[in-house]
Design a protein around this motif. Structure first.
Motif, mmCIF file in Angstrom:
data_model
loop_
_atom_site.group_PDB
_atom_site.id
_atom_site.type_symbol
_atom_site.label_atom_id
_atom_site.label_comp_id
_atom_site.label_asym_id
_atom_site.label_seq_id
_atom_site.Cartn_x
_atom_site.Cartn_y
_atom_site.Cartn_z
ATOM 1 N N THR A 10 1.085 1.715 7.816
ATOM 2 C CA THR A 10 -0.072 1.337 6.991
ATOM 3 C C THR A 10 -0.610 -0.011 7.458
ATOM 4 O OG1 THR A 10 1.521 0.591 5.340
ATOM 5 C CG2 THR A 10 0.376 2.627 4.882
ATOM 6 N N LEU A 39 0.820 -1.208 0.000
ATOM 7 C CA LEU A 39 0.000 0.000 0.000
ATOM 8 C C LEU A 39 0.853 1.257 0.000
ATOM 9 C CD1 LEU A 39 -2.698 -1.078 2.588
ATOM 10 C CD2 LEU A 39 -2.907 -1.014 0.099
ATOM 11 N N SER A 40 1.937 1.219 0.736
ATOM 12 C CA SER A 40 2.730 2.439 0.890
ATOM 13 C C SER A 40 3.450 2.824 -0.396
ATOM 14 C CB SER A 40 3.711 2.304 2.047
ATOM 15 O OG SER A 40 4.489 1.152 1.909
ATOM 16 N N ASP A 68 -6.098 7.210 3.079
ATOM 17 C CA ASP A 68 -6.032 7.187 1.618
ATOM 18 C C ASP A 68 -5.354 5.915 1.128
ATOM 19 O OD1 ASP A 68 -7.160 9.673 1.473
ATOM 20 O OD2 ASP A 68 -5.240 10.723 1.398
ATOM 21 N N LEU A 69 -4.326 5.519 1.824
ATOM 22 C CA LEU A 69 -3.547 4.365 1.377
ATOM 23 C C LEU A 69 -4.305 3.061 1.598
ATOM 24 C CD1 LEU A 69 -0.047 5.329 2.776
ATOM 25 C CD2 LEU A 69 -0.884 5.539 0.437
ATOM 26 N N ALA A 124 5.604 14.164 -8.158
ATOM 27 C CA ALA A 124 5.682 15.559 -7.726
ATOM 28 C C ALA A 124 7.084 16.117 -7.959
ATOM 29 C CB ALA A 124 5.306 15.675 -6.253
ATOM 30 N N ARG A 131 3.639 8.780 -5.890
ATOM 31 C CA ARG A 131 3.121 10.155 -5.969
ATOM 32 C C ARG A 131 4.226 11.168 -5.735
ATOM 33 N NH1 ARG A 131 -2.490 11.650 -3.397
ATOM 34 N NH2 ARG A 131 -3.148 9.636 -2.585
ATOM 35 N N SER A 160 2.915 17.272 -1.685
ATOM 36 C CA SER A 160 2.507 15.920 -2.040
ATOM 37 C C SER A 160 2.299 15.043 -0.806
ATOM 38 C CB SER A 160 3.574 15.327 -2.952
ATOM 39 O OG SER A 160 3.397 13.942 -3.099
ATOM 40 N N LEU A 161 3.271 15.055 0.065
ATOM 41 C CA LEU A 161 3.195 14.169 1.235
ATOM 42 C C LEU A 161 2.110 14.596 2.217
ATOM 43 C CD1 LEU A 161 6.952 13.479 1.985
ATOM 44 C CD2 LEU A 161 5.306 12.015 0.826
ATOM 45 N N ILE A 168 7.486 18.388 -2.635
ATOM 46 C CA ILE A 168 7.462 17.178 -1.816
ATOM 47 C C ILE A 168 6.514 17.349 -0.641
ATOM 48 C CG2 ILE A 168 8.835 15.776 -0.239
ATOM 49 C CD1 ILE A 168 11.233 16.285 -2.123
ATOM 50 N N ILE A 215 -1.420 13.149 1.504
ATOM 51 C CA ILE A 215 -1.690 11.711 1.569
ATOM 52 C C ILE A 215 -1.869 11.266 3.018
ATOM 53 C CG2 ILE A 215 -0.877 9.417 0.936
ATOM 54 C CD1 ILE A 215 0.986 10.752 -1.085
ATOM 55 N N SER A 220 12.327 5.210 6.710
ATOM 56 C CA SER A 220 11.079 5.736 6.171
ATOM 57 C C SER A 220 10.327 4.645 5.426
ATOM 58 C CB SER A 220 11.352 6.898 5.227
ATOM 59 O OG SER A 220 11.824 8.003 5.947
ATOM 60 N N TRP A 226 5.389 6.640 -2.553
ATOM 61 C CA TRP A 226 6.621 6.866 -3.307
ATOM 62 C C TRP A 226 6.335 7.239 -4.747
ATOM 63 C CZ3 TRP A 226 8.870 7.500 0.830
ATOM 64 C CH2 TRP A 226 8.828 6.587 1.870
ATOM 65 N N LEU A 272 7.224 10.465 7.741
ATOM 66 C CA LEU A 272 8.573 10.654 7.222
ATOM 67 C C LEU A 272 9.371 11.688 8.011
ATOM 68 C CD1 LEU A 272 8.349 10.259 3.369
ATOM 69 C CD2 LEU A 272 8.245 8.588 5.204
ATOM 70 N N ALA A 331 1.407 11.009 5.366
ATOM 71 C CA ALA A 331 2.708 10.434 5.026
ATOM 72 C C ALA A 331 3.826 11.366 5.493
ATOM 73 C CB ALA A 331 2.806 10.212 3.519
ATOM 74 N N LEU A 337 6.815 3.518 7.032
ATOM 75 C CA LEU A 337 5.546 3.743 6.351
ATOM 76 C C LEU A 337 4.791 2.429 6.169
ATOM 77 C CD1 LEU A 337 3.957 6.094 5.143
ATOM 78 C CD2 LEU A 337 4.936 5.513 2.933
ATOM 79 N N LYS A 338 5.535 1.404 5.860
ATOM 80 C CA LYS A 338 4.919 0.084 5.750
ATOM 81 C C LYS A 338 4.272 -0.319 7.071
ATOM 82 C CE LYS A 338 7.303 -2.427 2.111
ATOM 83 N NZ LYS A 338 7.420 -3.824 1.703
#
Lengths: 141, 141
Positions: free
Chosen positions: B15, A107-108, B130-131, A118, A114, B122-123, B119, B126, B7, A112, B78, B74, B11-12
């Motif tokens: 989620t 999922l994550s 969403d994920l 950007a 997106r 974008s981050l 960046i 999210i 990171s 990366w 991070l 996100a 993130l994994k």
DNA sequence: ATTAAATCGGACTTAATAAATCCGATTTTT
DNA sequence: AAAAATCGGATTTATTAAGTCCGATTTAAT
């Protein structure tokens, strides 16, 4: 995340070239931008191989931009030097490193992707000319 | 440029937590996402200190999200793990490393600033929700 | 022709730090 | 009391970026 010194130095070097369209030796650039000489030499060679600058060998030789500064983007420089702007296993085209087994269900990964987009969009939209012919209100030096 | 394993793993892990709102042990997450156990332990502790997850100690303990998944971005993850999304000397707030003397006149700085912005934008947009609740038709790009 | 000033290419060394591991202490449930 | 967790600090290992060095080649000027 981190920007490599190569990109950092490389972009500086190339904006230096963009300021005047003539041949500059590595020494001139290194002095002007305070970059380690030997290291910069390597960087310039990489940029040459990438077709972004041209080199002239021998005495009175040096480097100059291969295309007009308006035709070279920040993205061009960074990809030439770092080869991957965002080297995350599951996003990289080059799968040289340990490959993510869960790629399909991850999922994550979306983050990366997106982010990658950007960054690319941003860097593609900046040319060297943009950097050099900076908003005159800011400074005229 | 490069994304740290922290990171990437972090993130994994997060989620993973977002998929079900209960307590997960590090072992469960590590197994589920194939992350080195000891390393993940450290990452989770960092996320706890950053106030993004809560920990429950002792037997039957573990980690869970501190806020609803729709309220965690996100970017939150991070920045908690990497402390600087784009550690370029002249853009960083923390000037711990060798400071750029030419900051005032540096043209290429604009690239890093714009990139930083792209960046962040974008981050920030999210969320973990969403994920996890991914569009089943994948039409949303 | 000779010399000086460049680039070129490859090999090498060093330094930084991320990634991973280890261990003992503490907390909590059963 | 035992088992299963987190916690925190110290340590080790691995990776690779950053930087250096050297000899070869090219070219312009003297």
């Amino acid at each position: 995340m981190k920007i490599s010194a190569q990109s950092y130095y490389g972009l500086k070097a190339v904006t230096f070239l963009a300021k005047e369209s003539r041949v500059f030796s590595v020494k001139e650039i290194a002095d002007g931008e305070r970059i380690p000489y030997d290291y910069l030499e390597k960087i310039m060679q990489k940029l040459t191989r990438a077709g972004l600058v041209t080199s002239k060998r021998g005495s009175a030789g040096g480097y100059s931009l291969k295309r007009p500064s308006s035709k070279i983007t920040a993205k061009d420089i960074l990809t030439a030097l770092d080869e991957a702007i965002l080297p995350i296993l599951c996003v990289m085209s080059n799968k040289s490193r340990s490959y993510c087994i869960m790629e399909k269900t991850c999922l994550s990964k979306n983050v990366w992707q997106r982010m990658q987009k950007a960054i690319n969009y941003s860097l593609n939209s900046i040319t060297l000319a943009d950097l050099v012919y900076v908003n005159p209100k800011k400074s005229k030096r």
